[in-house]
Design a protein around this motif. Structure first.
Motif, PDB file in Angstrom:
ATOM      1  N   LYS A  77      46.074  29.089 147.191  1.00 44.30           N
ATOM      2  CA  LYS A  77      47.190  28.402 146.748  1.00 44.30           C
ATOM      3  C   LYS A  77      46.845  26.916 146.190  1.00 44.30           C
ATOM      4  N   GLY A  78      45.689  26.739 145.922  1.00 44.05           N
ATOM      5  CA  GLY A  78      45.177  25.367 145.672  1.00 44.05           C
ATOM      6  C   GLY A  78      44.818  25.332 144.097  1.00 44.05           C
ATOM      7  N   ASN A  79      43.699  24.258 144.090  1.00 43.66           N
ATOM      8  CA  ASN A  79      43.332  24.311 142.528  1.00 43.66           C
ATOM      9  C   ASN A  79      42.677  25.246 141.973  1.00 43.66           C
ATOM     10  N   THR A  80      41.815  25.847 142.683  1.00 40.60           N
ATOM     11  CA  THR A  80      41.084  27.104 141.703  1.00 40.60           C
ATOM     12  C   THR A  80      42.220  28.023 141.115  1.00 40.60           C
ATOM     13  N   THR A  81      42.968  28.521 141.617  1.00 37.17           N
ATOM     14  CA  THR A  81      44.135  29.445 141.206  1.00 37.17           C
ATOM     15  C   THR A  81      44.787  28.475 140.121  1.00 37.17           C
ATOM     16  N   ALA A  82      45.321  27.453 140.190  1.00 33.29           N
ATOM     17  CA  ALA A  82      45.847  26.696 139.281  1.00 33.29           C
ATOM     18  C   ALA A  82      45.348  26.623 137.962  1.00 33.29           C
ATOM     19  N   ILE A  83      43.869  26.231 138.204  1.00 35.71           N
ATOM     20  CA  ILE A  83      43.161  25.919 137.038  1.00 35.71           C
ATOM     21  C   ILE A  83      42.763  27.214 136.317  1.00 35.71           C
ATOM     22  N   PHE A  84      42.579  28.094 137.126  1.00 34.83           N
ATOM     23  CA  PHE A  84      42.436  29.671 136.699  1.00 34.83           C
ATOM     24  C   PHE A  84      43.538  30.183 135.545  1.00 34.83           C
ATOM     25  N   ILE A  85      44.858  29.769 136.169  1.00 34.68           N
ATOM     26  CA  ILE A  85      45.900  30.370 135.392  1.00 34.68           C
ATOM     27  C   ILE A  85      46.002  29.513 134.045  1.00 34.68           C
ATOM     28  N   ILE A  86      45.791  28.179 134.385  1.00 36.39           N
ATOM     29  CA  ILE A  86      45.983  27.326 133.055  1.00 36.39           C
ATOM     30  C   ILE A  86      44.843  27.889 131.922  1.00 36.39           C
ATOM     31  N   PHE A  87      43.619  28.222 132.546  1.00 38.29           N
ATOM     32  CA  PHE A  87      42.462  28.532 131.504  1.00 38.29           C
ATOM     33  C   PHE A  87      43.057  29.622 130.880  1.00 38.29           C
ATOM     34  N   LEU A  88      43.749  30.586 131.705  1.00 33.36           N
ATOM     35  CA  LEU A  88      43.946  31.837 130.905  1.00 33.36           C
ATOM     36  C   LEU A  88      44.831  31.604 129.840  1.00 33.36           C
ATOM     37  N   ALA A  89      45.781  30.624 130.018  1.00 31.13           N
ATOM     38  CA  ALA A  89      47.028  30.204 129.236  1.00 31.13           C
ATOM     39  C   ALA A  89      46.307  29.424 127.941  1.00 31.13           C
ATOM     40  N   MET A  90      45.184  28.884 128.229  1.00 27.00           N
ATOM     41  CA  MET A  90      44.650  27.963 126.867  1.00 27.00           C
ATOM     42  C   MET A  90      43.657  28.496 126.176  1.00 27.00           C
ATOM     43  N   PHE A  91      42.765  29.498 126.959  1.00 27.24           N
ATOM     44  CA  PHE A  91      41.469  30.174 126.467  1.00 27.24           C
ATOM     45  C   PHE A  91      41.967  30.904 124.982  1.00 27.24           C
ATOM     46  N   TRP A  92      42.932  31.918 125.004  1.00 31.10           N
ATOM     47  CA  TRP A  92      43.074  32.685 123.898  1.00 31.10           C
ATOM     48  C   TRP A  92      43.414  32.044 122.572  1.00 31.10           C
ATOM     49  N   THR A  93      44.629  31.030 122.887  1.00 33.67           N
ATOM     50  CA  THR A  93      44.539  30.242 121.737  1.00 33.67           C
ATOM     51  C   THR A  93      43.355  29.718 121.013  1.00 33.67           C
ATOM     52  N   MET A  94      42.771  29.042 122.178  1.00 34.93           N
ATOM     53  CA  MET A  94      41.411  28.259 121.329  1.00 34.93           C
ATOM     54  C   MET A  94      40.591  29.135 120.956  1.00 34.93           C
ATOM     55  N   LEU A  95      40.169  30.236 121.602  1.00 38.22           N
ATOM     56  CA  LEU A  95      39.311  31.424 121.011  1.00 38.22           C
ATOM     57  C   LEU A  95      39.658  31.846 119.744  1.00 38.22           C
ATOM     58  N   PHE A  96      40.903  32.498 119.545  1.00 38.11           N
ATOM     59  CA  PHE A  96      41.472  32.956 118.429  1.00 38.11           C
ATOM     60  C   PHE A  96      41.519  31.947 117.095  1.00 38.11           C
ATOM     61  N   THR A  97      41.845  30.739 117.580  1.00 35.28           N
ATOM     62  CA  THR A  97      41.737  29.675 116.371  1.00 35.28           C
ATOM     63  C   THR A  97      40.451  29.454 115.915  1.00 35.28           C
ATOM     64  N   ILE A  98      39.418  29.381 116.786  1.00 36.20           N
ATOM     65  CA  ILE A  98      38.360  29.108 116.398  1.00 36.20           C
ATOM     66  C   ILE A  98      37.392  29.910 115.738  1.00 36.20           C
ATOM     67  N   ILE A  99      37.656  31.360 116.166  1.00 35.05           N
ATOM     68  CA  ILE A  99      37.116  32.639 115.310  1.00 35.05           C
ATOM     69  C   ILE A  99      37.776  32.596 114.064  1.00 35.05           C
ATOM     70  N   GLY A 100      38.850  32.299 113.812  1.00 31.89           N
ATOM     71  CA  GLY A 100      39.782  32.464 112.688  1.00 31.89           C
ATOM     72  C   GLY A 100      39.204  31.326 111.542  1.00 31.89           C
ATOM     73  N   THR A 101      39.064  30.185 112.202  1.00 36.01           N
ATOM     74  CA  THR A 101      38.494  28.974 111.201  1.00 36.01           C
ATOM     75  C   THR A 101      37.130  29.218 110.880  1.00 36.01           C
ATOM     76  N   LEU A 102      36.371  29.845 111.776  1.00 35.33           N
ATOM     77  CA  LEU A 102      34.694  30.048 111.394  1.00 35.33           C
ATOM     78  C   LEU A 102      34.750  31.124 110.374  1.00 35.33           C
ATOM     79  N   LYS A 103      35.862  32.071 110.406  1.00 37.68           N
ATOM     80  CA  LYS A 103      35.852  33.182 109.276  1.00 37.68           C
ATOM     81  C   LYS A 103      36.310  32.666 107.975  1.00 37.68           C
ATOM     82  N   GLY A 104      37.065  31.596 108.066  1.00 39.46           N
ATOM     83  CA  GLY A 104      37.738  31.250 106.988  1.00 39.46           C
ATOM     84  C   GLY A 104      36.957  29.986 106.175  1.00 39.46           C
TER      85      GLY A 104
END
Lengths: 248, 241
Positions: B107-134
């Motif tokens: 119930k500590g930091n690792t879980t917290a960071i992991f959950i936030i990571f999942l919330a952030m990663f997809w936006t970052m990834l797909f934005t960067i992929i899209g920009t590279l393609k564009g």
């Protein structure tokens, strides 16, 4: 006469969905050292594709480009380029854009700065060094593009319709500048254009390509005396002669 | 006439925001003093715990997104392999992973960071992929012609070309990060500002809850105002031609 480049039986086919389109069909010609060679032809004849292959940006399906005894298959410091739509890096200033190629090749900061400033002066952009591309007019942008290409020590300068996105007055001024700078730098220049006038005004030789698939239709030596009078009888005669060989 | 009026509007907007910060701060302080039971240090430590979790998750997700996006732009094979997988994982709501993460990471930091990571990663990834393609093809050709390869290409061409998109994606990701960390801290993680609010609410200390929310609002507002907006302005200033 020294050969700068040998273009040997270059062919290129693009695959689109379910059909394939042949853009270039066994194109062969020599480029002589120090000459300005114009490549002219109707749109879609593969002029730009040919230029990309010479630059090493695209691979031919067959054939090769040879510089002295070496085959050019990859981007190469001997070859540089001026782009139709300028292709300046928008986050860099004019000066930084010109420095870019020198920085990538590992020149010292001092030399980068000195060369870049000098070439910006040569193209008439003293005072605009710290402006970003969006603050420059089309003509000024292409001047930066020209300075960026000339600042490198490449022997061969490729120009892909460099004046076609400029208004007539600006294009005229830039053509004059190119002729002046050419005497200084003595690059071998390959210029792709769709304007017969422009080709005759600038080039030592003119290669006419056929429509798709592009192949060499004719090669003209242009012996008209410089500076060329675009309203002289000889000029018009050559325009007619070349125009006749262009099929659409 | 156009220039001074635009300047006036900007000036006015800036005055309004400053007044907002001041009023919010005064209200928050007044409430802090009214609420005798408030342990100020504890509350600020809770906020700092939450910010630290988001920051760590942000750095990790930015790094991972850049790595994957650049690799996928380089290799068609990798793109065809990973894109369907990412598309599938992207569809899992982040909080649905929380119970599973608690089992493995506690119930500590690792879980917290992991959950936030999942919330952030997809936006970052797909934005960067899209920009590279564009990215305009001739721009990347120019980089190639002028000798940009390897690390130098990444440092002097790819990164600056991506920067405006990265900043935009970062702003969105931080928003998503705040949402999810507070939810996660209320539901399953025992520390952080979410947990603080939850404890206060459960023990019926309404003023404490309000103070917590106010402080949170000020913190998020300041991060946007003094970090993200200036960065956004700086990076997008010269991008459009």
């Amino acid at each position: 006469m020294v050969e700068a480049l040998r273009i040997e039986k270059i062919s290129k086919t693009f695959k689109e969905e379910n059909k394939s389109v042949t853009a270039l069909n066994k194109i062969s010609f020599d480029v002589r050292q120090g000459e300005l060679l114009a490549i002219i032809g109707p749109s879609g004849c593969g002029k730009s594709t040919l230029l990309k292959i010479i630059a090493g940006l695209a691979k031919p399906d067959s054939g090769f480009v040879r510089h002295k005894s070496r085959i050019i298959a990859e981007p190469n410091p001997k070859v540089t380029m001026v782009f139709q739509h300028f292709a300046l890096f928008p986050w860099l200033t004019a000066l930084e854009n010109v420095k870019f190629g020198l920085k990538m090749r590992g020149l010292s900061e001092n030399l980068q700065e000195k060369n870049a400033r000098q070439w910006l002066r040569e193209v008439g952009l003293r005072g605009s060094e710290d402006k970003h591309p969006r603050e420059l007019s089309g003509g000024m942008k292409q001047r930066v593009g020209l300075a960026r290409a000339l600042a490198t020590d490449a022997e061969i300068l490729l120009m892909d319709e460099p004046f076609s996105s400029l208004d007539a007055f600006t294009a005229h001024a830039l053509r004059q500048d190119l002729m002046r700078l050419r005497l200084k730098k003595k690059n071998t220049i390959i210029l792709v254009t769709h304007l017969v006038d422009e080709a005759i005004e600038l080039a030592d030789r003119i290669i006419v390509l056929t429509p798709r698939p592009g192949s060499v239709a004719a090669i003209f030596e242009n012996k008209l005396k410089r500076p060329r009078n675009k309203r002289s009888k000889e000029f018009f005669r050559l325009v007619d002669k070349i125009t006749k060989t262009i099929r659409f | 006439m156009k220039v001074p009026s635009r300047w006036m509007r900007r000036r006015l907007a800036s005055v309004v925001t400053t007044i907002f910060i001041l009023v919010a701060a005064i209200v928050a302080l007044a409430l802090i003093f009214k609420s005798a039971k408030l342990d100020t240090a504890k509350m600020f430590l809770a906020v700092i715990a939450s910010i630290s979790r988001i920051s760590v998750a942000y750095v990790l997700s930015l790094g991972a997104a850049l790595l994957f996006a650049v690799m996928m732009a380089k290799s068609k094979l990798l793109e065809n392999l990973l894109l369907p997988v990412f598309d599938l994982f992207q569809s899992i709501p982040g909080l649905a992973i929380l119970p599973l993460a608690v089992i493995y990471f506690g119930k500590g930091n690792t879980t917290a960071i992991f959950i936030i990571f999942l919330a952030m990663f997809w936006t970052m990834l797909f934005t960067i992929i899209g920009t590279l393609k564009g990215l305009k093809e001739d721009l990347s050709e120019a980089a190639t012609i002028f000798g940009a390869t390897g690390w130098k290409r990444f440092r002097y061409f790819t990164m600056p070309a991506l920067l405006p998109a990265i900043i935009t994606a970062s702003i969105i990701s931080w928003g998503a990060g705040w949402e999810i960390i507070i939810a996660a801290e209320i539901i399953g993680i025992s520390t952080g500002i979410g947990a603080f609010l939850n404890t206060a609410s459960e023990s019926g200390q309404t003023s404490l809850v309000v103070v917590g929310i106010m402080v949170l609002a000020i913190v998020v507002f300041m991060i946007n105002k003094f970090i993200w907006l200036p960065l956004l302005h700086k990076t997008t200033k010269y991008q459009t031609e």
